[in-house]
Design a protein around this motif. Structure first.
Motif, PDB file in Angstrom:
ATOM      1  N   GLU A 103       2.545  19.434 -87.962  1.00 52.95           N
ATOM      2  CA  GLU A 103       3.716  18.634 -88.334  1.00 52.95           C
ATOM      3  C   GLU A 103       3.314  17.480 -89.235  1.00 52.95           C
ATOM      4  N   PHE A 104       4.213  17.131 -90.110  1.00 54.22           N
ATOM      5  CA  PHE A 104       4.125  15.928 -90.921  1.00 54.22           C
ATOM      6  C   PHE A 104       5.351  15.074 -90.590  1.00 54.22           C
ATOM      7  N   TYR A 105       5.332  13.828 -91.060  1.00 55.69           N
ATOM      8  CA  TYR A 105       6.507  12.969 -90.946  1.00 55.69           C
ATOM      9  C   TYR A 105       6.948  12.517 -92.333  1.00 55.69           C
ATOM     10  N   ALA A 106       8.256  12.509 -92.530  1.00 51.61           N
ATOM     11  CA  ALA A 106       8.840  12.048 -93.783  1.00 51.61           C
ATOM     12  C   ALA A 106       9.568  10.732 -93.547  1.00 51.61           C
ATOM     13  N   LEU A 107       9.504   9.842 -94.519  1.00 48.35           N
ATOM     14  CA  LEU A 107      10.372   8.668 -94.510  1.00 48.35           C
ATOM     15  C   LEU A 107      11.743   9.113 -94.994  1.00 48.35           C
ATOM     16  N   THR A 108      12.793   8.674 -94.330  1.00 51.53           N
ATOM     17  CA  THR A 108      14.132   9.141 -94.668  1.00 51.53           C
ATOM     18  C   THR A 108      15.093   7.974 -94.890  1.00 51.53           C
ATOM     19  N   GLY A 109      16.081   8.225 -95.710  1.00 50.91           N
ATOM     20  CA  GLY A 109      17.202   7.319 -95.887  1.00 50.91           C
ATOM     21  C   GLY A 109      18.476   8.138 -95.862  1.00 50.91           C
ATOM     22  N   GLY A 110      19.505   7.620 -95.243  1.00 51.63           N
ATOM     23  CA  GLY A 110      20.746   8.365 -95.160  1.00 51.63           C
ATOM     24  C   GLY A 110      21.950   7.460 -95.260  1.00 51.63           C
ATOM     25  N   ILE A 111      22.997   7.966 -95.903  1.00 48.91           N
ATOM     26  CA  ILE A 111      24.242   7.212 -96.013  1.00 48.91           C
ATOM     27  C   ILE A 111      25.402   8.183 -95.805  1.00 48.91           C
ATOM     28  N   ARG A 112      26.353   7.798 -94.988  1.00 46.65           N
ATOM     29  CA  ARG A 112      27.466   8.690 -94.651  1.00 46.65           C
ATOM     30  C   ARG A 112      28.518   8.667 -95.755  1.00 46.65           C
ATOM     31  N   ASP A 118      25.274  16.095-107.881  1.00 50.24           N
ATOM     32  CA  ASP A 118      25.212  17.516-107.560  1.00 50.24           C
ATOM     33  C   ASP A 118      24.904  17.642-106.072  1.00 50.24           C
ATOM     34  N   VAL A 119      25.847  18.181-105.279  1.00 50.65           N
ATOM     35  CA  VAL A 119      25.672  18.253-103.827  1.00 50.65           C
ATOM     36  C   VAL A 119      24.547  19.206-103.435  1.00 50.65           C
ATOM     37  N   ARG A 120      24.078  20.031-104.376  1.00 48.88           N
ATOM     38  CA  ARG A 120      22.955  20.906-104.070  1.00 48.88           C
ATOM     39  C   ARG A 120      21.650  20.123-103.960  1.00 48.88           C
ATOM     40  N   GLY A 121      21.652  18.883-104.443  1.00 47.52           N
ATOM     41  CA  GLY A 121      20.472  18.051-104.346  1.00 47.52           C
ATOM     42  C   GLY A 121      19.490  18.295-105.475  1.00 47.52           C
ATOM     43  N   SER A 122      18.406  17.531-105.452  1.00 48.22           N
ATOM     44  CA  SER A 122      17.405  17.650-106.517  1.00 48.22           C
ATOM     45  C   SER A 122      16.112  16.968-106.088  1.00 48.22           C
ATOM     46  N   ILE A 123      15.055  17.261-106.817  1.00 51.28           N
ATOM     47  CA  ILE A 123      13.768  16.592-106.607  1.00 51.28           C
ATOM     48  C   ILE A 123      13.726  15.354-107.495  1.00 51.28           C
ATOM     49  N   ILE A 124      13.481  14.218-106.887  1.00 45.73           N
ATOM     50  CA  ILE A 124      13.453  12.947-107.612  1.00 45.73           C
ATOM     51  C   ILE A 124      12.061  12.662-108.161  1.00 45.73           C
ATOM     52  N   TYR A 125      11.045  13.034-107.373  1.00 47.90           N
ATOM     53  CA  TYR A 125       9.662  12.759-107.783  1.00 47.90           C
ATOM     54  C   TYR A 125       8.756  13.816-107.156  1.00 47.90           C
ATOM     55  N   LEU A 140       6.320  13.706-102.403  1.00 52.33           N
ATOM     56  CA  LEU A 140       7.528  14.340-102.930  1.00 52.33           C
ATOM     57  C   LEU A 140       8.742  13.565-102.442  1.00 52.33           C
ATOM     58  N   VAL A 141       9.677  13.299-103.347  1.00 47.25           N
ATOM     59  CA  VAL A 141      10.949  12.664-102.993  1.00 47.25           C
ATOM     60  C   VAL A 141      12.067  13.614-103.391  1.00 47.25           C
ATOM     61  N   ARG A 142      12.935  13.936-102.436  1.00 50.42           N
ATOM     62  CA  ARG A 142      14.056  14.812-102.735  1.00 50.42           C
ATOM     63  C   ARG A 142      15.311  14.279-102.069  1.00 50.42           C
ATOM     64  N   GLU A 143      16.460  14.662-102.593  1.00 51.22           N
ATOM     65  CA  GLU A 143      17.739  14.239-102.040  1.00 51.22           C
ATOM     66  C   GLU A 143      18.648  15.447-101.892  1.00 51.22           C
ATOM     67  N   TYR A 144      19.561  15.374-100.918  1.00 48.66           N
ATOM     68  CA  TYR A 144      20.472  16.478-100.682  1.00 48.66           C
ATOM     69  C   TYR A 144      21.656  15.976 -99.856  1.00 48.66           C
ATOM     70  N   TYR A 145      22.703  16.787 -99.796  1.00 49.71           N
ATOM     71  CA  TYR A 145      23.906  16.451 -99.036  1.00 49.71           C
ATOM     72  C   TYR A 145      23.977  17.368 -97.827  1.00 49.71           C
ATOM     73  N   TYR A 146      24.184  16.770 -96.639  1.00 52.11           N
ATOM     74  CA  TYR A 146      24.207  17.579 -95.425  1.00 52.11           C
ATOM     75  C   TYR A 146      25.163  16.972 -94.401  1.00 52.11           C
ATOM     76  N   TRP A 149      26.509  13.558 -94.928  1.00 52.26           N
ATOM     77  CA  TRP A 149      25.506  12.536 -95.242  1.00 52.26           C
ATOM     78  C   TRP A 149      24.793  12.868 -96.549  1.00 52.26           C
ATOM     79  N   THR A 150      24.549  11.851 -97.349  1.00 49.67           N
ATOM     80  CA  THR A 150      23.605  11.972 -98.452  1.00 49.67           C
ATOM     81  C   THR A 150      22.245  11.535 -97.925  1.00 49.67           C
ATOM     82  N   MET A 151      21.272  12.440 -98.008  1.00 49.24           N
ATOM     83  CA  MET A 151      19.948  12.184 -97.452  1.00 49.24           C
ATOM     84  C   MET A 151      18.915  12.124 -98.574  1.00 49.24           C
ATOM     85  N   ILE A 152      17.941  11.253 -98.393  1.00 47.68           N
ATOM     86  CA  ILE A 152      16.792  11.192 -99.293  1.00 47.68           C
ATOM     87  C   ILE A 152      15.539  11.147 -98.431  1.00 47.68           C
ATOM     88  N   GLU A 153      14.524  11.918 -98.818  1.00 48.40           N
ATOM     89  CA  GLU A 153      13.307  12.032 -98.029  1.00 48.40           C
ATOM     90  C   GLU A 153      12.078  11.838 -98.914  1.00 48.40           C
TER      91      GLU A 153
END
Length: 260
Positions: A103-112, A118-125, A140-146, A149-153
């Motif tokens: 297992e790894f751990y990701a830092l996450t940010g989320g906003i409701r 684009d709700v399919r999301g994308s790779i930011i970095y 790796l930084v990516r964002e998506y809608y779930y 919530w809009t999530m970024i990891e």
């Protein structure tokens, strides 16, 4: 004395004014909320991108400290299950499992809110690969809608490999694996909402360094990917089984994350 029709007209006019005023109020409130959400999420996106870009410096001992003024974005950790195994074939034909991680751990940010173009999301970095040859691509930084919530990891769930030629047929391979952790109970990671700070620094106490020589071959299994020595060696390069040698150094580093 006003007639009934005049009173009805006045009432209709009054109700129209009230409805228009309420519409303006709710529209203004919605606009302010949408603007606040967009600004705060954009700030966190930039913050995560800068942290990812600074991972090489953090692994070399630099401490990163930044603040995250926000009222809508929540920050925390996410567990990423993996199957990572590094197996080596030594010079005496012995097979050794040199490293294993589940297992790894990701830092996450989320906003409701949905603040994505684009709700399919994308790779930011970064790049979505199991093994990278540039230390700058370890994060790796990516964002998506779930689920509303809009999530970024931000994660480092990959392996960095760097190979050097140190003689006519002698090679030195360094493998770096890095992961996030915290000063909290990692089974119940924090979620932070509101103005606060993030501090990231490499903790040498948790480092695990192993070195093997001579190594005849290696296999890196990362989920569905299988990488061998032939995939890592530069093109048109090979290690002479008689006169050549390979030294493999595996370095695991933990980046301690303190959120407050």
């Amino acid at each position: 004395m006003k007639s009934v029709s005049e009173l009805i007209a006045i009432l209709i006019l009054f109700m129209t004014v009230v409805l228009i005023s309420l519409s303006i109020f709710f529209f203004s409130t919605f606009s302010v909320d949408a603007t606040t959400a967009s600004v705060e999420y954009g700030y966190v996106k930039s913050l995560f991108r800068e942290i990812a870009f600074s991972i090489p410096e953090i692994l070399n001992g630099q401490t990163i400290y930044t603040r995250h003024p926000s009222s809508l974005v929540s920050l925390g950790f996410k567990k990423i299950p993996v199957n990572l195994t590094i197996q080596l074939e030594l010079g005496n034909n012995t097979l050794v499992t040199a490293f294993n991680k589940t297992e790894f751990y990701a830092l996450t940010g989320g906003i409701r809110r949905n603040v994505l173009e684009d709700v399919r999301g994308s790779i930011i970095y970064g790049v979505n690969q199991s093994v990278v040859s540039e230390i700058e691509r370890l994060a790796l930084v990516r964002e998506y809608y779930y689920n509303g919530w809009t999530m970024i990891e931000l994660d480092t769930a990959r392996v960095y490999c760097s190979i050097f030629k140190v003689g006519d047929s002698n090679y030195y391979l360094e493998i770096i694996i890095a992961d996030f952790g915290g000063y909290y109970n990692i089974n119940d990671p924090p979620t932070v909402i509101g103005t606060g700070s993030i501090r990231l620094r490499y903790e040498p106490f948790y480092a695990d360094i192993k070195e093997f020589s001579p190594v005849r071959n290696l296999t890196i299994v990362f989920n569905q990917s299988i990488i061998t020595l032939n995939n890592i060696l530069p093109s048109n390069h090979s290690i002479d089984p008689v006169s050549g040698s390979l030294t493999v150094r595996i370095v695991y580093k933990k980046i301690a994350v303190l959120m407050s």
